[in-house]
Scaffold this active site. Structure first.
Site, mmCIF file in Angstrom:
data_model
loop_
_atom_site.group_PDB
_atom_site.id
_atom_site.type_symbol
_atom_site.label_atom_id
_atom_site.label_comp_id
_atom_site.label_asym_id
_atom_site.label_seq_id
_atom_site.Cartn_x
_atom_site.Cartn_y
_atom_site.Cartn_z
ATOM 1 N N CYS A 78 -10.875 4.173 -3.477
ATOM 2 C CA CYS A 78 -11.605 4.224 -4.739
ATOM 3 C C CYS A 78 -12.778 3.243 -4.706
ATOM 4 O O CYS A 78 -12.634 2.113 -4.247
ATOM 5 C CB CYS A 78 -10.681 3.901 -5.910
ATOM 6 S SG CYS A 78 -9.410 5.152 -6.138
ATOM 7 N N HIS A 129 -2.463 5.703 -10.169
ATOM 8 C CA HIS A 129 -2.606 4.254 -10.237
ATOM 9 C C HIS A 129 -1.654 3.617 -9.226
ATOM 10 O O HIS A 129 -0.657 4.221 -8.824
ATOM 11 C CB HIS A 129 -2.306 3.761 -11.647
ATOM 12 C CG HIS A 129 -3.370 4.140 -12.632
ATOM 13 N ND1 HIS A 129 -3.335 3.746 -13.945
ATOM 14 C CD2 HIS A 129 -4.510 4.878 -12.493
ATOM 15 C CE1 HIS A 129 -4.398 4.217 -14.570
ATOM 16 N NE2 HIS A 129 -5.123 4.913 -13.710
ATOM 17 N N GLU A 146 0.595 1.220 -9.375
ATOM 18 C CA GLU A 146 2.000 1.060 -9.750
ATOM 19 C C GLU A 146 2.735 2.396 -9.796
ATOM 20 O O GLU A 146 3.907 2.482 -9.438
ATOM 21 C CB GLU A 146 2.153 0.280 -11.069
ATOM 22 C CG GLU A 146 1.467 0.879 -12.262
ATOM 23 C CD GLU A 146 0.016 0.480 -12.435
ATOM 24 O OE1 GLU A 146 -0.349 0.113 -13.560
ATOM 25 O OE2 GLU A 146 -0.773 0.566 -11.483
ATOM 26 N N CYS A 185 -1.901 0.102 -17.399
ATOM 27 C CA CYS A 185 -2.353 0.884 -18.555
ATOM 28 C C CYS A 185 -1.129 1.360 -19.358
ATOM 29 O O CYS A 185 0.015 1.132 -18.946
ATOM 30 C CB CYS A 185 -3.176 2.086 -18.081
ATOM 31 S SG CYS A 185 -2.193 3.357 -17.237
ATOM 32 N N CYS A 209 1.204 3.909 -17.291
ATOM 33 C CA CYS A 209 1.982 3.256 -16.240
ATOM 34 C C CYS A 209 3.031 2.315 -16.821
ATOM 35 O O CYS A 209 4.096 2.128 -16.230
ATOM 36 C CB CYS A 209 1.061 2.526 -15.268
ATOM 37 S SG CYS A 209 0.121 3.659 -14.230
ATOM 38 N N TYR A 237 -6.516 -5.678 -17.588
ATOM 39 C CA TYR A 237 -7.160 -4.396 -17.870
ATOM 40 C C TYR A 237 -7.755 -4.474 -19.272
ATOM 41 O O TYR A 237 -7.226 -5.168 -20.139
ATOM 42 C CB TYR A 237 -6.109 -3.282 -17.753
ATOM 43 C CG TYR A 237 -6.607 -1.880 -17.971
ATOM 44 C CD1 TYR A 237 -7.580 -1.329 -17.151
ATOM 45 C CD2 TYR A 237 -6.082 -1.085 -18.994
ATOM 46 C CE1 TYR A 237 -8.031 -0.036 -17.349
ATOM 47 C CE2 TYR A 237 -6.525 0.205 -19.192
ATOM 48 C CZ TYR A 237 -7.506 0.730 -18.370
ATOM 49 O OH TYR A 237 -7.949 2.010 -18.578
#
Length: 143
Positions: free
Chosen positions: A26, A70, A72, A98, A101, A119
């Protein structure tokens, strides 16, 4: 004394998660996660596309593709495919989770989350605390 030793382990595992984040393809953000139970790493993950998909996380406009996992979620999914369990484990992650998650973390049995960067939306952390999961941030860390 025990707290100081735990802090030392927390920093070491967070550093491993940071190294793992560098494996992500990413461009916008690289996140790494390590799941530890009984001082053993039982899983790892970084943000990226599902197995079998091209390793490109962003579309032509530079936005993250909807199916990117993600870090996790990747780590928890790996545990689900193994003989291990996340019950009473600690998740070390370079970016706080988030909302979506956080639900996975709670349902997986993880009891502690240690993260480095926050975050922008803290509702995932709020949910974890409400669920009785211990949440710690380690900011003063050279990664």
């Amino acid at each position: 004394m025990k707290e100081k030793k735990q802090q030392k382990y927390d920093v070491a595992y967070l550093r491993i998660a940071s190294e793992w984040s560098k494996l992500s393809y990413c461009k916008r953000k690289q996140v790494g996660a390590i799941i530890v139970r009984d001082r053993m790493i039982i899983s790892d993950g970084y943000n990226g596309t599902p197995s079998g998909f091209e390793n490109c996380c962003e579309d032509d406009e530079g936005l993250t593709k909807w199916y990117v996992l993600h870090a996790e979620a990747n780590a928890i999914s790996k545990v689900a495919r193994s003989t291990q369990s996340c019950e009473n484990a600690t998740l070390y992650i370079t970016l706080s989770p988030c909302k979506e998650c956080s639900k996975l973390i709670h349902q997986s049995g993880i009891k502690r989350v240690v993260y480095h960067h926050g975050y922008r939306d803290e509702s995932g952390l709020d949910f974890l605390r409400k669920a009785g999961i211990e949440v710690s941030r380690i900011e003063d860390l050279e990664l």
